[in-house]
Design a protein around this motif. Sequence first.
Motif, PDB file in Angstrom:
ATOM      1  N   ARG A  49       0.828  -1.220   0.000  1.00  0.00           N
ATOM      2  CA  ARG A  49       0.000   0.000   0.000  1.00  0.00           C
ATOM      3  C   ARG A  49       0.852   1.256   0.000  1.00  0.00           C
ATOM      4  N   SER A  50       1.960   1.214   0.729  1.00  0.00           N
ATOM      5  CA  SER A  50       2.821   2.398   0.766  1.00  0.00           C
ATOM      6  C   SER A  50       3.454   2.661  -0.595  1.00  0.00           C
ATOM      7  N   ASN A  51       3.714   1.632  -1.371  1.00  0.00           N
ATOM      8  CA  ASN A  51       4.242   1.814  -2.719  1.00  0.00           C
ATOM      9  C   ASN A  51       3.243   2.592  -3.579  1.00  0.00           C
ATOM     10  N   ILE A  52       1.972   2.260  -3.462  1.00  0.00           N
ATOM     11  CA  ILE A  52       0.916   2.972  -4.187  1.00  0.00           C
ATOM     12  C   ILE A  52       0.857   4.426  -3.717  1.00  0.00           C
ATOM     13  N   ALA A  53       0.939   4.629  -2.405  1.00  0.00           N
ATOM     14  CA  ALA A  53       0.886   5.974  -1.837  1.00  0.00           C
ATOM     15  C   ALA A  53       2.069   6.821  -2.296  1.00  0.00           C
ATOM     16  N   VAL A  54       3.261   6.236  -2.329  1.00  0.00           N
ATOM     17  CA  VAL A  54       4.461   6.951  -2.786  1.00  0.00           C
ATOM     18  C   VAL A  54       4.266   7.407  -4.227  1.00  0.00           C
ATOM     19  N   ASP A  55       3.773   6.532  -5.077  1.00  0.00           N
ATOM     20  CA  ASP A  55       3.524   6.910  -6.473  1.00  0.00           C
ATOM     21  C   ASP A  55       2.526   8.058  -6.567  1.00  0.00           C
ATOM     22  N   THR A  56       1.472   8.004  -5.768  1.00  0.00           N
ATOM     23  CA  THR A  56       0.463   9.068  -5.770  1.00  0.00           C
ATOM     24  C   THR A  56       1.081  10.398  -5.362  1.00  0.00           C
ATOM     25  N   LEU A  57       1.877  10.395  -4.304  1.00  0.00           N
ATOM     26  CA  LEU A  57       2.514  11.618  -3.831  1.00  0.00           C
ATOM     27  C   LEU A  57       3.494  12.177  -4.858  1.00  0.00           C
ATOM     28  N   LYS A  58       4.341  11.320  -5.413  1.00  0.00           N
ATOM     29  CA  LYS A  58       5.320  11.774  -6.404  1.00  0.00           C
ATOM     30  C   LYS A  58       4.626  12.315  -7.653  1.00  0.00           C
ATOM     31  N   ASN A  59       3.576  11.658  -8.082  1.00  0.00           N
ATOM     32  CA  ASN A  59       2.828  12.130  -9.251  1.00  0.00           C
ATOM     33  C   ASN A  59       2.119  13.447  -8.990  1.00  0.00           C
ATOM     34  N   SER A  60       1.952  13.806  -7.721  1.00  0.00           N
ATOM     35  CA  SER A  60       1.322  15.070  -7.339  1.00  0.00           C
ATOM     36  C   SER A  60       2.350  16.153  -7.027  1.00  0.00           C
ATOM     37  N   GLY A  61       3.628  15.876  -7.297  1.00  0.00           N
ATOM     38  CA  GLY A  61       4.670  16.887  -7.152  1.00  0.00           C
ATOM     39  C   GLY A  61       5.408  16.904  -5.828  1.00  0.00           C
ATOM     40  N   PHE A  62       5.190  15.918  -4.969  1.00  0.00           N
ATOM     41  CA  PHE A  62       5.927  15.844  -3.708  1.00  0.00           C
ATOM     42  C   PHE A  62       7.349  15.394  -4.024  1.00  0.00           C
ATOM     43  N   THR A  63       8.320  16.079  -3.435  1.00  0.00           N
ATOM     44  CA  THR A  63       9.700  15.908  -3.880  1.00  0.00           C
ATOM     45  C   THR A  63      10.572  15.026  -2.994  1.00  0.00           C
TER      46      THR A  63
END
Length: 81
Positions: A49-63
Amino acid sequence: MDVRTKEEYYEGHLKGAILIPYDQIEKNIDGLEQYKNKLILVYCRTGRRSNIAVDTLKNSGFTEVYHMYDGISNWKYDVEK
């Protein structure tokens, strides 16, 4: 950032972790804007689940998003209940 369920979070979590279940991150992304350029460690129980969350955050511009690959199930230090 703990991306597990509320029940899992209350069974034990890393000190200072905020709970946002992985399937709720996208709809709450505006509320996370203050963390956009800050270090964020994302974890769940095993890493899926955290892998999915990381992708979501990175795709939203979190650096500065970091992933606890093996999840909290392998973490034994400083778990708060």
